[in-house]
Motif scaffolding. Sequence first.
Motif: not given
Length: 327
Positions: A202-213
């Motif tokens: 979940x932490x990895x996904x969250x970081x990915x979402x925000x770094x990109x979105x």
Amino acid sequence: MNRSSTLESRLAQKAAVVEQALDVLLPAAPAFPAMIHEAMRYSTLGGGKRLRGVLVMEAGLVCGGSDAFERDVSVPSSVHLRPESLRHVGPLRAAAAAVEMVHAYSLIHDDLPCMDDDDVRRGKATNHRVFGEAMAVLAGDALLTRAFEVLSRLSWAGVDDQVAVGVIAELATAGGTGGLIGGQVVDLQSEGQAGLSEESDAARRLEYIHAHKTGALFRASMRMGARLAGADEQALKRLDAYARHFGLAFQIVDDLLDVEGDAPTLGKEVGSDARKGKLTFPALYGVDTARRMAKTQIDEALKALVPFGDRAGFLAELAEFVLHRQS
Ligand code: GRG
């Protein structure tokens, strides 16, 4: 007047300059076919903090750019861009307007029933609630296209073609599947999964979402302004680092505002992340830790500005503002 209210009034002045550029560079509302132009202008003008546009211009200033924040943009807007529009607006303000057009497109599409299905944005009804879904899709598409049309005409504002191509590449990279769209896809796929996945996943996904979105457009904004001002690689890298940390802090605060914020001040509904089971910083780490994480990111953003000295004073204040913003 306290420190944050002076910052807010200076930000409002700079935002007004971006707004003027948008007004000139968007197609005129009455021009045929009027409805699409009205829909484009409805969601782009008269609202929003203009942070991305202001970052383009500030990055340019910090790197020695000179044409930022002049007033008197008085050339009428038109369906087809005219050389005099670009000349009057100037390179930094044109790039600032282009970034805000891409941002507005992403908000219109994000609000659609097939995505977040939101009724209120920037304190008014969302684009599809006013113009219908088909027109909202087209308004978003048209804003994205107009942004690149503006950048492709930067030579009219005296920008060297090679520099313009670099600027176009920054925005295209940030807008694609390695940026905004990639972040949006993973965000949509993560809905309802907040409590289901392993914490590390979940932490990895969250970081990915925000770094990109969120992060990608902030980074592109700084890099575009810096490129237009002829920044060297080292300055680009430092401003990129500022934007990366700024963007993450901005998003953590955005998540916190959805938990603790005030809907009328925010100009949108609150509590919608929890209702949709979205993966957010407060959901994953709790409110207090999320707040500490935002502060750490701002400290890192400020460190990246140190080599620029006083020239980066406004960017430093803006980073502090992001931490304490209420809207
Ligand atoms: C391409 C459909 C599509 C989506 C891409 C950027 C994005 C993904 C969706 C936009 C919605 C969203 C909530 C993005 C996260 C970034 C964010 C918090 C946007 C709001 O930015 P502000 O607060 O908005 O700067 P204003 O209204 O001030 O400009």
